[in-house]
Design an enzyme around this catalytic site. Structure first.
Site, mmCIF file in Angstrom:
data_model
loop_
_atom_site.group_PDB
_atom_site.id
_atom_site.type_symbol
_atom_site.label_atom_id
_atom_site.label_comp_id
_atom_site.label_asym_id
_atom_site.label_seq_id
_atom_site.Cartn_x
_atom_site.Cartn_y
_atom_site.Cartn_z
ATOM 1 N N LYS A 190 -16.203 -31.320 -9.677
ATOM 2 C CA LYS A 190 -16.378 -31.749 -8.276
ATOM 3 C C LYS A 190 -17.601 -32.643 -8.112
ATOM 4 O O LYS A 190 -17.668 -33.434 -7.188
ATOM 5 C CB LYS A 190 -16.523 -30.534 -7.359
ATOM 6 C CG LYS A 190 -15.367 -29.550 -7.434
ATOM 7 C CD LYS A 190 -14.397 -29.739 -6.304
ATOM 8 C CE LYS A 190 -13.331 -28.670 -6.311
ATOM 9 N NZ LYS A 190 -12.303 -28.895 -5.311
ATOM 10 N N LYS A 231 -15.576 -26.058 -12.358
ATOM 11 C CA LYS A 231 -15.394 -26.648 -11.024
ATOM 12 C C LYS A 231 -16.608 -27.451 -10.592
ATOM 13 O O LYS A 231 -16.473 -28.546 -10.052
ATOM 14 C CB LYS A 231 -15.099 -25.546 -10.012
ATOM 15 C CG LYS A 231 -13.997 -25.925 -9.056
ATOM 16 C CD LYS A 231 -13.554 -24.769 -8.204
ATOM 17 C CE LYS A 231 -12.124 -24.355 -8.502
ATOM 18 N NZ LYS A 231 -11.660 -23.267 -7.663
ATOM 19 N N ASP A 279 -4.610 -27.275 -1.000
ATOM 20 C CA ASP A 279 -4.523 -28.324 -2.027
ATOM 21 C C ASP A 279 -3.342 -29.258 -1.776
ATOM 22 O O ASP A 279 -3.340 -30.396 -2.213
ATOM 23 C CB ASP A 279 -4.371 -27.677 -3.413
ATOM 24 C CG ASP A 279 -5.648 -26.932 -3.800
ATOM 25 O OD1 ASP A 279 -6.731 -27.405 -3.413
ATOM 26 O OD2 ASP A 279 -5.547 -25.876 -4.462
ATOM 27 N N LYS A 322 12.330 -28.694 14.811
ATOM 28 C CA LYS A 322 12.382 -27.422 14.086
ATOM 29 C C LYS A 322 13.467 -27.496 13.000
ATOM 30 O O LYS A 322 14.603 -27.886 13.298
ATOM 31 C CB LYS A 322 12.693 -26.296 15.070
ATOM 32 C CG LYS A 322 12.653 -24.946 14.444
ATOM 33 C CD LYS A 322 12.996 -23.855 15.441
ATOM 34 C CE LYS A 322 13.181 -22.558 14.699
ATOM 35 N NZ LYS A 322 14.031 -21.625 15.396
ATOM 36 N N ASN A 347 -3.846 -20.168 4.541
ATOM 37 C CA ASN A 347 -4.328 -19.145 3.607
ATOM 38 C C ASN A 347 -5.107 -18.086 4.383
ATOM 39 O O ASN A 347 -5.273 -18.199 5.593
ATOM 40 C CB ASN A 347 -5.178 -19.792 2.508
ATOM 41 C CG ASN A 347 -6.322 -20.583 3.100
ATOM 42 O OD1 ASN A 347 -7.198 -20.029 3.738
ATOM 43 N ND2 ASN A 347 -6.289 -21.912 2.921
ATOM 44 N N PHE A 392 -17.805 -24.270 -2.295
ATOM 45 C CA PHE A 392 -17.484 -22.868 -2.524
ATOM 46 C C PHE A 392 -16.378 -22.825 -3.558
ATOM 47 O O PHE A 392 -15.666 -23.814 -3.750
ATOM 48 C CB PHE A 392 -17.020 -22.193 -1.229
ATOM 49 C CG PHE A 392 -18.139 -21.523 -0.494
ATOM 50 C CD1 PHE A 392 -19.091 -22.284 0.153
ATOM 51 C CD2 PHE A 392 -18.249 -20.146 -0.481
ATOM 52 C CE1 PHE A 392 -20.146 -21.668 0.823
ATOM 53 C CE2 PHE A 392 -19.291 -19.515 0.190
ATOM 54 C CZ PHE A 392 -20.236 -20.277 0.839
HETATM 55 N N1 CTP Z 1 -12.013 -28.383 -1.470
HETATM 56 C C1 CTP Z 1 -11.934 -29.593 -0.828
HETATM 57 N N2 CTP Z 1 -10.749 -30.233 -0.725
HETATM 58 C C2 CTP Z 1 -9.643 -29.721 -1.285
HETATM 59 C C3 CTP Z 1 -9.684 -28.477 -1.955
HETATM 60 C C4 CTP Z 1 -10.903 -27.824 -2.024
HETATM 61 O O1 CTP Z 1 -12.952 -30.071 -0.329
HETATM 62 N N3 CTP Z 1 -8.501 -30.368 -1.180
HETATM 63 C C5 CTP Z 1 -13.321 -27.719 -1.586
HETATM 64 C C6 CTP Z 1 -13.407 -26.377 -0.901
HETATM 65 O O2 CTP Z 1 -13.868 -26.508 0.427
HETATM 66 C C7 CTP Z 1 -14.431 -25.655 -1.759
HETATM 67 C C8 CTP Z 1 -14.197 -26.238 -3.145
HETATM 68 O O3 CTP Z 1 -13.529 -27.470 -2.946
HETATM 69 O O4 CTP Z 1 -15.749 -25.960 -1.369
HETATM 70 C C9 CTP Z 1 -13.409 -25.401 -4.104
HETATM 71 O O5 CTP Z 1 -12.241 -24.915 -3.486
HETATM 72 P P1 CTP Z 1 -11.233 -23.997 -4.319
HETATM 73 O O6 CTP Z 1 -10.059 -23.688 -3.443
HETATM 74 O O7 CTP Z 1 -11.956 -22.880 -4.961
HETATM 75 O O8 CTP Z 1 -10.837 -24.968 -5.509
HETATM 76 P P2 CTP Z 1 -9.767 -26.075 -5.663
HETATM 77 O O9 CTP Z 1 -10.462 -27.360 -5.863
HETATM 78 O O10 CTP Z 1 -8.797 -26.032 -4.547
HETATM 79 O O11 CTP Z 1 -9.092 -25.670 -7.039
HETATM 80 P P3 CTP Z 1 -8.075 -24.441 -7.370
HETATM 81 O O12 CTP Z 1 -7.288 -24.203 -6.103
HETATM 82 O O13 CTP Z 1 -7.258 -24.970 -8.467
HETATM 83 O O14 CTP Z 1 -8.917 -23.286 -7.770
#
Ligand code: CTP
Length: 386
Positions: free
Chosen positions: A333, A329, A270, A280, A204, A315
């Site tokens: 979390k 969230k 995710d 490859k 990303n 975050f």
């Molecule tokens: N995070 C994590 N592990 C994951 C995904 C996210 O620890 N597999 C943590 C990120 O480091 C951040 C927080 O969760 O501190 C939120 O990340 P974000 O990308 O905003 O949320 P997601 O949980 O991934 O949800 P979505 O993508 O559906 O918004």
């Protein structure tokens, strides 16, 4: 009092420049290393020879003098623990506030990541000028306001450089500001890299800048810092380079028990490829391909469930309904704080050096931090959560 500290003293072109000779002596008496950088106009008020004799170091004025292949505006910024700009003219303040780097002093100020003290001195009408006041508000440095009295230009009003004792005391205070002393902090940063085959991956746009700013600030606040990051960086604290979400999880878990604070600033993917092809992947005859991805563990959620005494900060990157999603969230979390970012805005967030965030806490408290550079945001986050 200042033994082992390096002060970068910036002098600009105002009559109060002559007073700074005495400030150098005060710093030297307190055993500081003092390096002086002057704007070309400052040289109309004090001589290089005087300053060199007092600070026992080179005095820097010109830009583009290259020492040991290090550009000076970077090497001087790196070496110093604090920058003190006194006197700061309306001109230099306005340039720094607007990111103008047209001489060595303003270039260093732009690159400087540690505490900065600005002590303005100018004619009272210049001080009252709304443009100068607006520019001062843009700065997230420590401003030591001028005092009221007789000014060298003959006017009476606000504009005299504040007392040298005040500048000296503030320098000592900021250099000793260590609110995270003795604390162990883990910070994650950067976007995770999920491999598909030996030449391809998904990731990303996360630049890792916010996590790095937090780690640098935590270090200057006295913390024992571990940065777990997907980006290359050389720092004066522990940096662990990782690639995937699974690598990141395993490194966070190794350190978690001993940590006081964990900040998950990383953009963790995710999903990861169900299988990483050892070879490859070759182009096929089909116009479409399908790859299967499986869910990555949610590191933040898992460590929040295991927490003993740690403060855990997540975050949250959202492109719409920021507050609503952030509230959901933080509840799902289970972390103590959530720093919510609006990634739809181009002037803040991902690759920008600026950010504007909202801090939510688990008890429903909400704190808005207005737009500022990522170092200033980092300071405010760390002060808030500590
Ligand atoms: N995070 C994590 N592990 C994951 C995904 C996210 O620890 N597999 C943590 C990120 O480091 C951040 C927080 O969760 O501190 C939120 O990340 P974000 O990308 O905003 O949320 P997601 O949980 O991934 O949800 P979505 O993508 O559906 O918004």
């Amino acid at each position: 009092m200042l033994s082992g500290k390096t002060i970068l003293l910036g002098i600009t072109g105002g009559i109060a420049a002559y007073k700074i000779c005495e400030l150098i002596r005060m710093y030297k008496r307190a055993n500081a290393t003092v390096k002086v950088v002057c704007t070309p106009n400052a040289m109309n008020f004090v001589t290089k020879l005087t300053l060199q004799n007092l600070c026992k170091n080179n005095v820097y004025v010109q830009e583009f003098e290259v020492k040991d292949f290090n550009p000076e505006h970077i090497s001087l910024a790196d070496e110093a623990d604090i920058m003190v700009i006194a006197p700061a003219t309306a001109n230099t303040i306005s340039k720094i506030a607007n990111g103008i780097c047209d001489n060595l002093l303003t270039s260093i100020a732009c690159a400087f990541k540690k505490p900065v003290i600005i002590a303005p001195a100018m004619n009272c009408n210049m001080w009252e000028n709304p443009i100068v006041q607006q520019n001062l508000k843009k700065l997230h440095h420590t401003i030591l306001e001028p005092e009221t009295g007789f000014l060298a230009c003959g006017y009476k009003g606000k504009g005299r450089l504040c007392s040298l004792d005040k500048i000296f005391d503030k320098t000592v205070e900021l250099l000793n500001y260590k609110p995270l002393n003795g604390k162990k902090i883990i910070i994650t940063s950067g976007g995770t890299i999920e491999e598909i085959d030996p030449v391809r991956y998904i990731s990303n746009y996360s630049s890792g800048k916010m996590g790095l700013a937090l780690a640098d600030t935590a270090k200057s606040f006295g913390a024992d810092v571990t940065l777990i990051t997907t980006k290359d960086t050389k720092r004066d604290y522990e940096v662990i380079k990782v690639k995937s979400a699974l690598d990141m999880k395993s490194e966070v878990e190794k350190k978690f028990d001993k940590a006081d604070i964990v900040i998950m600033a990383a953009a963790v993917a995710d999903y990861r490829a169900k299988e990483i092809s050892p070879q490859k992947l070759k182009k096929s005859q089909d116009d479409e391909i399908t790859l299967t991805f499986v869910k990555n563990p949610d590191i933040l959620k898992e460590i929040s469930a295991q927490k003993t005494s740690q403060t855990i900060v997540g975050f949250c990157a959202e492109s719409e309904n920021l507050l609503e999603n952030a509230k959901e969230k933080i509840a799902s979390k289970g972390c103590d704080y959530l720093i919510a970012n609006d990634i739809s805005r181009k002037d803040i967030g991902f690759s920008s050096d600026y950010n504007e965030v909202t801090i939510l806490d688990k008890n429903g408290g909400i704190k808005q931090l207005e737009r500022a550079d990522k170092m200033s945001i980092a300071k405010r986050i760390l002060d808030y959560i500590n």
